[in-house]
Design a protein around this motif. Structure first.
Motif, PDB file in Angstrom:
ATOM      1  N   GLU A   1      -9.501  -6.595  -1.700  1.00 16.23           N
ATOM      2  CA  GLU A   1      -8.599  -7.002  -2.769  1.00 16.23           C
ATOM      3  C   GLU A   1      -8.386  -5.898  -3.814  1.00 16.23           C
ATOM      4  OE1 GLU A   1     -10.269 -10.431  -4.655  1.00 16.23           O
ATOM      5  OE2 GLU A   1     -11.999  -9.351  -5.475  1.00 16.23           O
TER       6      GLU A   1
ATOM      7  N   ASP B   1      -6.170 -10.172   8.070  1.00 19.42           N
ATOM      8  CA  ASP B   1      -7.331 -10.577   7.282  1.00 19.42           C
ATOM      9  C   ASP B   1      -8.423 -11.055   8.238  1.00 19.42           C
ATOM     10  OD1 ASP B   1      -8.870 -11.454   4.986  1.00 19.42           O
ATOM     11  OD2 ASP B   1      -8.309 -13.486   5.590  1.00 19.42           O
TER      12      ASP B   1
ATOM     13  N   HIS C   1      -9.585 -12.253  -2.374  1.00 19.94           N
ATOM     14  CA  HIS C   1      -8.172 -12.597  -2.569  1.00 19.94           C
ATOM     15  C   HIS C   1      -7.216 -11.669  -1.821  1.00 19.94           C
ATOM     16  CE1 HIS C   1      -9.263 -15.567  -5.580  1.00 19.94           C
ATOM     17  NE2 HIS C   1     -10.041 -14.661  -6.154  1.00 19.94           N
TER      18      HIS C   1
ATOM     19  N   LEU D   1      -5.848 -11.822   1.154  1.00 20.59           N
ATOM     20  CA  LEU D   1      -4.748 -12.506   1.837  1.00 20.59           C
ATOM     21  C   LEU D   1      -3.716 -13.027   0.839  1.00 20.59           C
ATOM     22  CD1 LEU D   1      -3.862 -13.232   4.699  1.00 20.59           C
ATOM     23  CD2 LEU D   1      -4.968 -15.441   4.421  1.00 20.59           C
ATOM     24  N   GLU D   2      -4.177 -13.534  -0.303  1.00 17.87           N
ATOM     25  CA  GLU D   2      -3.247 -14.029  -1.320  1.00 17.87           C
ATOM     26  C   GLU D   2      -2.371 -12.900  -1.854  1.00 17.87           C
ATOM     27  OE1 GLU D   2      -5.387 -16.181  -4.372  1.00 17.87           O
ATOM     28  OE2 GLU D   2      -6.895 -16.752  -2.882  1.00 17.87           O
ATOM     29  N   ILE D   3      -2.978 -11.752  -2.103  1.00 16.93           N
ATOM     30  CA  ILE D   3      -2.220 -10.605  -2.609  1.00 16.93           C
ATOM     31  C   ILE D   3      -1.182 -10.174  -1.584  1.00 16.93           C
ATOM     32  CG2 ILE D   3      -2.395  -8.181  -3.301  1.00 16.93           C
ATOM     33  CD1 ILE D   3      -5.272  -8.888  -4.304  1.00 16.93           C
TER      34      ILE D   3
ATOM     35  N   ALA E   1       0.130 -11.977   0.759  1.00 12.77           N
ATOM     36  CA  ALA E   1       1.146 -13.029   0.902  1.00 12.77           C
ATOM     37  C   ALA E   1       2.236 -12.893  -0.157  1.00 12.77           C
ATOM     38  CB  ALA E   1       0.492 -14.400   0.806  1.00 12.77           C
ATOM     39  N   ALA E   2       1.867 -12.434  -1.336  1.00  9.61           N
ATOM     40  CA  ALA E   2       2.862 -12.222  -2.394  1.00  9.61           C
ATOM     41  C   ALA E   2       3.844 -11.122  -1.989  1.00  9.61           C
ATOM     42  CB  ALA E   2       2.156 -11.865  -3.701  1.00  9.61           C
TER      43      ALA E   2
ATOM     44  N   GLU F   1       6.348 -12.440   0.578  1.00  7.41           N
ATOM     45  CA  GLU F   1       7.450 -13.214  -0.010  1.00  7.41           C
ATOM     46  C   GLU F   1       8.588 -12.296  -0.442  1.00  7.41           C
ATOM     47  OE1 GLU F   1       6.267 -15.815  -3.118  1.00  7.41           O
ATOM     48  OE2 GLU F   1       4.832 -16.922  -1.892  1.00  7.41           O
TER      49      GLU F   1
ATOM     50  N   CYS G   1       1.482 -11.674   7.290  1.00  8.09           N
ATOM     51  CA  CYS G   1       0.054 -11.902   7.061  1.00  8.09           C
ATOM     52  C   CYS G   1      -0.545 -12.672   8.230  1.00  8.09           C
ATOM     53  CB  CYS G   1      -0.166 -12.690   5.769  1.00  8.09           C
ATOM     54  SG  CYS G   1       0.377 -11.815   4.301  1.00  8.09           S
TER      55      CYS G   1
ATOM     56  N   HIS H   1      -4.211 -14.376   9.395  1.00  7.15           N
ATOM     57  CA  HIS H   1      -5.602 -14.725   9.082  1.00  7.15           C
ATOM     58  C   HIS H   1      -6.324 -15.082  10.377  1.00  7.15           C
ATOM     59  CE1 HIS H   1      -9.091 -16.238   6.963  1.00  7.15           C
ATOM     60  NE2 HIS H   1      -9.017 -17.334   7.684  1.00  7.15           N
TER      61      HIS H   1
END
Length: 336
Positions: free
Chosen positions: A17, A42, A48, A50-52, A54-55, A58, A66, A68
């Protein structure tokens, strides 16, 4: 076969991250983003990352994907990337490293013009904390252009940071990298070349390899923790050498250079373990095994590497002195 993208970049992203933004920003340039498929894989991480990622997906839905998966180790991320790649070419990237922007643009231009099985490019080693750069080019002895694999010689190891393969070649020959194991980047940089016929050489640096980060497999802590993994990788290379045989050109030459490098590195790792009778026995056993399994490599290392030659000449009696020598040498190198 028509490809929507010219290059798939597969990012091994396990708990990175702190770095993944920099990694993705190094790839997402408006003039080339549409040419790239970026797989952020991932590997069962818990932060975090994967969340980063994913942004970014978008904002760049046509470029960033992404993925997982359950934790399977570094090799599993490469295997997953190969299986999912839609680009004509495939290149690996670690989640804490990045690509040079101009080097990546140059690579994309080359890939659009060539149909070679393998593209070799230069790279940078970047050492923390000062972020000093060292330019590395495994094909510096060759003018840029296309060659047949069989005509090439390899004075230096072909590294993961240098290679870009045709995705079709990796899949057609069912290239699978060992999973749940460290140091498998050398398998990825070596084994597919058995099937490579043509090689495109370019000298613009693309990959930026970060060194000096705590916890890396190449850090002192990492090599001590994963030394058995490295021994496993050396064993697999020895098996390949027995299959392919001795040679100086083409794949045999490439494999020979890799075997020399990894066999020497394993001595180095063993010297960095705790100084003890147990580890003295371990390095002598490794030396004996190498002699039995690959005499040409054993003899060349004995001729060219002092810390190995003196270990053998002394019958192991200089083990402690050699361990201390290797440690001092590493400290001096780290200080520059």
């Amino acid at each position: 076969m028509e490809h929507e993208k010219i290059l798939t970049i597969s990012i091994a992203a396990y708990n990175v991250e702190a770095y993944i933004r920099e990694t993705l920003e190094s790839l997402l340039h408006d003039d080339i983003a549409d040419d790239l498929e970026i797989l952020v894989i991932d590997d069962g991480g818990t932060d975090h990352t994967l969340e980063i990622a994913a942004a970014y997906a978008e904002v760049y839905p046509e470029s960033v994907i992404c993925v997982h998966k359950e934790n399977g180790g570094y090799g599993s991320t490469i295997n997953t990337g190969i299986a999912r790649a839609k680009g004509k070419y495939f290149k690996q990237l670690d989640g804490d490293d990045w690509y040079d922007a101009e080097g990546l643009r140059s690579l994309v231009r080359v890939l659009k013009q060539t149909d070679a099985d393998l593209v070799l490019s230069s790279y940078y080693k970047v050492t923390e904390p000062k972020m000093t750069k060292e330019y590395c080019d495994i094909a510096e002895h060759l003018p840029a252009g296309q060659y047949s694999m069989e005509e090439l010689t390899f004075p230096k190891c072909v590294s993961m940071y240098s290679v870009t393969y045709k995705s079709q070649l990796l899949r057609e020959h069912n290239i699978r990298i060992a999973e749940h194991c460290f140091y498998t980047d050398c398998e990825y940089a070596t084994y597919p070349n058995a099937f490579v016929k043509t090689v495109e050489v370019t000298h613009d640096p693309v990959y930026c390899y970060r060194l000096g980060r705590a916890g890396q497999s190449m850090s002192l802590e990492g090599l001590r923790r994963h030394i058995d993994d490295h021994r496993h990788v050396v064993g697999r290379l020895l098996e390949k050498r027995q299959e392919v045989g001795e040679g100086s050109n083409g794949y045999a030459g490439l494999l020979r250079r890799r075997m020399l490098g990894e066999a020497l590195l394993h001595y180095d790792h063993l010297y960095m373990l705790e100084i003890s009778r147990k580890n003295k026995k371990r390095i002598l056993q490794y030396d004996s095994t190498l002699k039995k399994q690959d005499l040409p490599i054993y003899e060349e290392l004995g001729r060219t590497v002092g810390m190995i030659r003196w270990l053998r000449k002394s019958g192991g009696r200089l083990y402690t002195i050699l361990c201390l020598y290797v440690r001092i040498k590493k400290k001096m190198k780290a200080r520059g």
